[in-house]
Enzyme design. Structure first.
Site, PDB file in Angstrom:
ATOM      1  N   CYS A  70       0.841  -1.203   0.000  1.00  0.00           N
ATOM      2  CA  CYS A  70       0.000   0.000   0.000  1.00  0.00           C
ATOM      3  C   CYS A  70       0.873   1.248   0.000  1.00  0.00           C
ATOM      4  CB  CYS A  70      -0.915  -0.011   1.228  1.00  0.00           C
ATOM      5  SG  CYS A  70      -2.128   1.326   1.174  1.00  0.00           S
ATOM      6  N   CYS A  74      -1.731   4.000   7.211  1.00  0.00           N
ATOM      7  CA  CYS A  74      -2.725   4.139   8.282  1.00  0.00           C
ATOM      8  C   CYS A  74      -2.243   3.392   9.536  1.00  0.00           C
ATOM      9  CB  CYS A  74      -4.077   3.584   7.842  1.00  0.00           C
ATOM     10  SG  CYS A  74      -4.616   4.270   6.272  1.00  0.00           S
ATOM     11  N   CYS A  77      -3.943  -0.015  10.345  1.00  0.00           N
ATOM     12  CA  CYS A  77      -4.101  -0.968   9.236  1.00  0.00           C
ATOM     13  C   CYS A  77      -4.052  -2.413   9.744  1.00  0.00           C
ATOM     14  CB  CYS A  77      -2.986  -0.751   8.213  1.00  0.00           C
ATOM     15  SG  CYS A  77      -3.114  -1.877   6.811  1.00  0.00           S
TER      16      CYS A  77
HETATM   17  S1  SF4 Z   1      -5.776   0.701   5.956  1.00  0.00           S
HETATM   18 FE1  SF4 Z   1      -3.877  -0.273   5.258  1.00  0.00          FE
HETATM   19  S2  SF4 Z   1      -4.337  -1.018   3.227  1.00  0.00           S
HETATM   20 FE2  SF4 Z   1      -5.911   0.489   3.723  1.00  0.00          FE
HETATM   21  S3  SF4 Z   1      -5.163   2.425   2.937  1.00  0.00           S
HETATM   22 FE3  SF4 Z   1      -4.488   2.308   5.038  1.00  0.00          FE
HETATM   23  S4  SF4 Z   1      -2.443   1.416   4.964  1.00  0.00           S
HETATM   24 FE4  SF4 Z   1      -3.416   1.028   3.005  1.00  0.00          FE
END
Ligand code: SF4
Length: 348
Positions: A70, A74, A77
């Site tokens: 990604c 986040c 995540c």
């Molecule tokens: S939650 Fe994880 S997979 Fe989704 S956008 Fe954020 S970092 Fe990327």
């Protein structure tokens, strides 16, 4: 002689009348029994394979996280970049064909970020294959939205039923604190652009939000009403050992977690938003059939993601036994809904 025959014939005729009645009753009973069985089979074809075997689950709705990579970071995540593996396209198609044969009706492509691989062409080709070749009623993607272009919609939009974009806040500073962002890209501006493309290319638009300590007090009523998604999925921030918690994890999300009461008060603040579909930790944990990048089902029952063997090695039926999937919870959380754009009234 005739006087003797007449009573015998009357007796025989009475017996025959009764036999006919009995035969008719048996026939009627058999028909209603068949009808009842047939109806029962038609009402819940997705719930079980074959009569008499209550342990076989049909993969009606599958989430295929084909990549863990990604471009966002986040903090909470729960499907992190632990590997960079992605199955070759033909292998992925083979697995999807096996799932269709086992009863799959809906596929959701997720990640990681699905549009990272081959700049969106990989997921585009899978979407096209699932609609054109497998003729699945519903195909969706969950994305952070940062890499989607109008060109993608022109090429693949017609094959896609639903696009869900993650958005946790309409305040860009909050998105930055969460880690939802990359460089100078503005997450909210991007969301508005995608909303327009969904309208232009006839794709149903959905929003996913994860409620955590940074956005729990936000009021999103105005923005969500303006964007008017077909569904607004609101998740309570979830801890998964090995993903966003524990020594080997790539994220430590403990500081993002909110209490059940805080989650309830967020839902309460948005109770007038009709498309809101809430998902608490309990509902989330076991009610998804999750396939990882190797096409292994992930069992989340013990608070971590324990993988089965790959469906490509042992078949769907054997792998799904280790999925930990709670079918009752799937139906309880409204997992089965109108999910094909052919059945949705897309009025913008
Ligand atoms: S939650 Fe994880 S997979 Fe989704 S956008 Fe954020 S970092 Fe990327």
């Amino acid at each position: 002689m005739l006087s003797l025959l007449l009573p015998v014939m009357e007796l025989l005729s009475a017996v025959w009348g009764n036999v006919k009645g009995i035969l008719l009753s048996i026939k009627t009973f058999s028909f209603f029994y068949w009808l009842k069985t047939f109806k029962a089979q038609k009402i819940s074809p997705q719930s079980r394979i074959g009569a008499g075997d209550s342990t076989k689950v049909v993969p009606t709705s599958v989430n295929y996280h084909f990549t863990r990579q990604c471009n966002y970071k986040c903090g909470f995540c729960f499907h992190t970049a632990k590997t960079s593996f992605v199955l070759p396209l033909e292998e992925a198609k083979k697995g999807l064909t096996m799932l269709k044969a086992a009863g799959m009706e809906k596929i959701n492509f997720s990640g990681g970020e699905p549009f990272l691989q081959e700049r969106g062409h990989f997921v585009g080709k899978l979407v096209q294959f699932c609609k054109q070749d497998l003729q699945l009623p519903s195909i969706s993607i969950v994305s952070n939205g940062s890499m989607i272009t109008e060109k993608w919609f022109k090429l693949y939009g017609e094959y896609l039923d639903i696009l869900a974009v993650s958005c946790d806040s309409f305040d860009e500073e909050v998105n930055k604190s969460i880690g939802r962002g990359q460089g100078k890209k503005n997450h909210v501006e991007n969301l508005l652009k995608i909303r327009k493309w969904c309208r232009d290319y006839n794709v149903a638009f959905k929003i996913n939000s994860v409620i955590n300590c940074y956005n729990v007090n936000e009021d999103m009523n105005k923005e969500i009403t303006m964007l008017n998604p077909i569904r607004w999925k609101v998740f309570q921030c979830l801890i998964i050992d090995g993903e966003n918690s524990g020594e080997e994890a790539l994220r430590q999300a403990e500081t993002f977690v909110i209490t059940d009461n805080e989650f309830t008060s967020f839902l309460d603040r948005h109770r007038n938003v009709k498309c809101l579909v809430p998902e608490s930790n309990k509902q989330m944990r076991d009610s998804y059939l999750i396939l990882d990048e190797y096409m292994r089902f992930l069992d989340c029952r013990n608070g971590r993601k324990d993988p089965s063997k790959s469906i490509l090695d042992v078949g769907v039926e054997n792998a799904i036994k280790f999925s930990g999937f709670d079918e009752k919870m799937f139906f309880k959380r409204g997992g089965k809904y109108v999910w094909s754009k052919a059945d949705l009234r897309l009025e913008w």
